[in-house]
Design an enzyme around this catalytic site. Structure first.
Site, mmCIF file in Angstrom:
data_model
loop_
_atom_site.group_PDB
_atom_site.id
_atom_site.type_symbol
_atom_site.label_atom_id
_atom_site.label_comp_id
_atom_site.label_asym_id
_atom_site.label_seq_id
_atom_site.Cartn_x
_atom_site.Cartn_y
_atom_site.Cartn_z
ATOM 1 N N ASN A 157 48.899 42.194 37.997
ATOM 2 C CA ASN A 157 47.739 42.171 38.883
ATOM 3 C C ASN A 157 48.202 42.407 40.322
ATOM 4 O O ASN A 157 48.766 41.514 40.954
ATOM 5 C CB ASN A 157 47.013 40.829 38.765
ATOM 6 C CG ASN A 157 45.681 40.818 39.502
ATOM 7 O OD1 ASN A 157 45.384 41.717 40.287
ATOM 8 N ND2 ASN A 157 44.879 39.806 39.251
ATOM 9 N N PHE A 201 43.753 32.993 42.880
ATOM 10 C CA PHE A 201 44.815 32.714 41.910
ATOM 11 C C PHE A 201 45.073 31.212 41.769
ATOM 12 O O PHE A 201 46.218 30.760 41.718
ATOM 13 C CB PHE A 201 46.122 33.410 42.297
ATOM 14 C CG PHE A 201 46.139 34.904 42.120
ATOM 15 C CD1 PHE A 201 45.089 35.586 41.546
ATOM 16 C CD2 PHE A 201 47.240 35.638 42.556
ATOM 17 C CE1 PHE A 201 45.119 36.972 41.391
ATOM 18 C CE2 PHE A 201 47.285 37.011 42.410
ATOM 19 C CZ PHE A 201 46.225 37.685 41.836
ATOM 20 N N SER A 226 43.847 42.046 43.056
ATOM 21 C CA SER A 226 42.873 41.025 43.443
ATOM 22 C C SER A 226 42.632 41.103 44.945
ATOM 23 O O SER A 226 43.578 41.213 45.726
ATOM 24 C CB SER A 226 43.378 39.631 43.085
ATOM 25 O OG SER A 226 42.555 38.638 43.669
ATOM 26 N N ASN A 237 41.639 38.647 46.732
ATOM 27 C CA ASN A 237 41.586 37.278 47.240
ATOM 28 C C ASN A 237 42.944 36.670 47.573
ATOM 29 O O ASN A 237 43.022 35.493 47.923
ATOM 30 C CB ASN A 237 40.851 36.392 46.232
ATOM 31 C CG ASN A 237 39.446 36.893 45.966
ATOM 32 O OD1 ASN A 237 38.720 37.224 46.894
ATOM 33 N ND2 ASN A 237 39.071 36.996 44.697
ATOM 34 N N THR A 238 44.014 37.448 47.447
ATOM 35 C CA THR A 238 45.338 37.048 47.913
ATOM 36 C C THR A 238 45.720 37.987 49.043
ATOM 37 O O THR A 238 45.845 39.190 48.817
ATOM 38 C CB THR A 238 46.381 37.118 46.782
ATOM 39 O OG1 THR A 238 46.044 36.169 45.769
ATOM 40 C CG2 THR A 238 47.782 36.828 47.300
ATOM 41 N N ALA A 294 40.716 38.837 32.302
ATOM 42 C CA ALA A 294 41.345 37.716 32.995
ATOM 43 C C ALA A 294 40.387 37.122 34.020
ATOM 44 O O ALA A 294 39.491 37.794 34.515
ATOM 45 C CB ALA A 294 42.627 38.191 33.681
ATOM 46 N N GLY A 295 40.609 35.855 34.331
ATOM 47 C CA GLY A 295 39.823 35.186 35.352
ATOM 48 C C GLY A 295 38.894 34.125 34.815
ATOM 49 O O GLY A 295 38.615 33.139 35.500
ATOM 50 N N ASN A 302 33.568 36.151 43.693
ATOM 51 C CA ASN A 302 34.561 35.086 43.683
ATOM 52 C C ASN A 302 35.643 35.361 44.715
ATOM 53 O O ASN A 302 35.986 36.503 44.990
ATOM 54 C CB ASN A 302 35.163 34.912 42.279
ATOM 55 C CG ASN A 302 36.447 35.706 42.088
ATOM 56 O OD1 ASN A 302 37.532 35.268 42.493
ATOM 57 N ND2 ASN A 302 36.318 36.887 41.488
ATOM 58 N N TYR A 305 33.465 39.867 31.051
ATOM 59 C CA TYR A 305 33.593 38.567 31.715
ATOM 60 C C TYR A 305 32.209 38.106 32.148
ATOM 61 O O TYR A 305 31.632 37.187 31.576
ATOM 62 C CB TYR A 305 34.561 38.694 32.903
ATOM 63 C CG TYR A 305 34.737 37.464 33.780
ATOM 64 C CD1 TYR A 305 33.808 36.431 33.852
ATOM 65 C CD2 TYR A 305 35.857 37.328 34.577
ATOM 66 C CE1 TYR A 305 33.981 35.320 34.669
ATOM 67 C CE2 TYR A 305 36.054 36.223 35.401
ATOM 68 C CZ TYR A 305 35.110 35.230 35.448
ATOM 69 O OH TYR A 305 35.290 34.143 36.258
ATOM 70 N N MET A 314 38.502 33.091 44.423
ATOM 71 C CA MET A 314 39.240 31.961 43.864
ATOM 72 C C MET A 314 40.656 31.866 44.410
ATOM 73 O O MET A 314 41.135 30.778 44.732
ATOM 74 C CB MET A 314 39.278 32.057 42.333
ATOM 75 C CG MET A 314 37.907 32.133 41.670
ATOM 76 S SD MET A 314 36.870 30.686 41.930
ATOM 77 C CE MET A 314 37.649 29.515 40.826
ATOM 78 N N ASN A 339 47.849 37.703 32.356
ATOM 79 C CA ASN A 339 47.747 38.402 33.623
ATOM 80 C C ASN A 339 48.642 37.701 34.647
ATOM 81 O O ASN A 339 48.506 36.493 34.863
ATOM 82 C CB ASN A 339 46.277 38.383 34.060
ATOM 83 C CG ASN A 339 45.996 39.238 35.274
ATOM 84 O OD1 ASN A 339 46.506 38.975 36.351
ATOM 85 N ND2 ASN A 339 45.147 40.241 35.097
ATOM 86 N N ALA A 352 38.537 48.350 36.005
ATOM 87 C CA ALA A 352 39.152 48.023 37.275
ATOM 88 C C ALA A 352 38.906 46.548 37.566
ATOM 89 O O ALA A 352 38.141 45.865 36.881
ATOM 90 C CB ALA A 352 38.548 48.873 38.380
ATOM 91 N N ASN A 353 39.516 46.070 38.646
ATOM 92 C CA ASN A 353 39.323 44.705 39.128
ATOM 93 C C ASN A 353 37.974 44.596 39.844
ATOM 94 O O ASN A 353 37.167 45.539 39.834
ATOM 95 C CB ASN A 353 40.477 44.337 40.066
ATOM 96 C CG ASN A 353 40.851 42.866 39.994
ATOM 97 O OD1 ASN A 353 39.982 42.002 39.925
ATOM 98 N ND2 ASN A 353 42.140 42.570 40.016
ATOM 99 N N THR A 354 37.740 43.458 40.485
ATOM 100 C CA THR A 354 36.511 43.282 41.262
ATOM 101 C C THR A 354 36.546 44.142 42.519
ATOM 102 O O THR A 354 37.600 44.613 42.938
ATOM 103 C CB THR A 354 36.321 41.811 41.646
ATOM 104 O OG1 THR A 354 37.460 41.378 42.416
ATOM 105 C CG2 THR A 354 36.179 40.943 40.416
ATOM 106 N N LYS A 366 46.719 46.622 36.526
ATOM 107 C CA LYS A 366 45.302 46.513 36.860
ATOM 108 C C LYS A 366 45.047 47.040 38.264
ATOM 109 O O LYS A 366 45.636 46.572 39.237
ATOM 110 C CB LYS A 366 44.846 45.060 36.751
ATOM 111 C CG LYS A 366 43.324 44.877 36.806
ATOM 112 C CD LYS A 366 42.933 43.487 36.361
ATOM 113 C CE LYS A 366 41.423 43.339 36.228
ATOM 114 N NZ LYS A 366 41.041 42.018 35.688
#
Length: 357
Positions: free
Chosen positions: A175, A115, A178, A180-181, A62-63, A111, A317, A113, A142, A245-247, A214
């Site tokens: 998710n 969402f 992340s 970034n939220t 995703a992403g 990133n 990705y 971003m 996602n 895993a995620n970032t 995730k």
């Protein structure tokens, strides 16, 4: 061919290049196949998970295509499955630009971003059209919560997004990882995840969808173990898996000039930790949950490392940004050769082969 395209794209800002690429792939999906040899996986690479057949283990994380605008192109590259999103119930613009950065020397991205997406209803309509056009492949979505939704009401956001997207998805990913939220990673507890699975169960069961959760690579090892064990012993274990895993918000030594930017780091620097998270989760799950590995996969050897550490599927990705569409076939063909070299009749035999070491 991709080296020339990349040279042009890398003269643009990272997000501008991303937008340009998605627009081109949406209009000319066949172009993705022109830059790579056809992927013809052997039967050794095929497996079935949650009733879904995967011709080989390599899929899109995703992403990269948050709004699902270029789905046919991803399958043209030879990917076995595609995960779009993150999608929230309501549209949102994401964080202020600039918010995506290349670290070329590190083969990495950062990133923040946030969402940015068109919202669940719009994405659902787009995916419905993609399916009607004869799309052929496993499609995941996602799901996330909107930035302005309090954590106490997060269950409602995931449920509302699922109501819209369940009819057009083969699986969904929750998710909660992340970076970034604001506050999202606070939801990464076994208690919240189990409550969330209960909240979405009526919708999920109506469509028989598998659910992947995730996780962030920045969790403590003990937290990963507790979440994996809680899911593996829950009433949801027959339809739940983990993506590892995620970032990461960690910053290993980096050379790229954007290394000080805030946000989630992906790419080569994440490979070792994401594989470690796969291994920790797989050991805790003890074969009771499937694992999907994601993070720093650029080669067949990288994918094989995650498989032998316990991953049944592997997502890519950042490798597509730096290596182009041909990387898919390179990984798939190389992985087949590695399985044959080590005497595995199929990929399932290799899953977790190194866990007892």
């Amino acid at each position: 061919m991709y080296s020339a395209v990349r040279s042009m794209l890398f003269r643009l800002s990272a997000e501008r290049a991303h937008e340009w690429t998605l627009a081109a792939l949406r209009r000319f999906p066949a172009a993705a196949g022109w830059m790579a040899r056809a992927v013809q996986p052997s039967d050794r690479l095929a497996q079935t998970l949650f009733g879904l057949r995967f011709p080989h283990p390599i899929g899109l994380a995703a992403g990269l295509d948050k709004n699902g605008i270029a789905i046919p192109a991803w399958y043209q590259m030879g990917l076995s499955f595609v995960e779009v999103g993150t999608v929230t119930p309501r549209p949102q613009p994401g964080n202020p630009k600039p918010r995506l950065f290349r670290l070329v020397e590190d083969e990495a991205l950062i990133n923040r971003m946030g969402f940015n997406n068109d919202g669940a209803a719009a994405v659902a309509r787009r995916l419905e059209r993609a399916r009607a056009s004869g799309m052929n492949g496993v499609l995941g979505v996602n799901l996330g919560k909107n930035k302005d939704t309090p954590n106490e009401q997060a269950h409602d956001d995931y449920r509302l997004a699922l109501v819209e997207l369940a009819p057009v998805a083969d699986y969904v990913t929750i998710n909660v990882s992340s970076p970034n939220t604001p506050g999202l990673r606070d939801l990464q507890s076994e208690a919240f995840i189990l409550d969330l699975l209960a909240a979405i169960e009526p919708v999920r069961s109506q469509y028989g969808l598998p659910v992947w959760v995730k996780l962030a690579p920045d969790l403590r090892n003990s937290e990963i173990e507790r979440i994996a064990d809680a899911l593996a012993t829950s009433t949801y274990r027959d339809h739940v898996g983990l993506i590892c895993a995620n970032t990461t918000v960690a910053r290993p030594p980096l050379a790229g000039r954007h290394r000080a930017e805030t946000g989630g780091l992906s790419g080569r620097p994440l490979r070792a930790r994401s594989t470690e998270v796969v291994r920790i989760a797989a050991r805790a799950a003890q074969g009771r949950l499937p694992i999907m590995g994601s993070g720093g996969v650029f080669s067949a050897e990288d994918a094989y490392e995650k498989i032998r550490s316990g991953a049944s599927l592997v997502q890519i990705y950042t490798a597509l940004i730096y290596r182009g569409p041909a990387v898919v076939g390179d990984i798939v063909r190389g992985l087949d050769g590695l399985l044959a070299r080590d005497g595995f009749a199929n990929v399932a035999e290799a899953v977790g082969a190194d866990l007892n070491r």
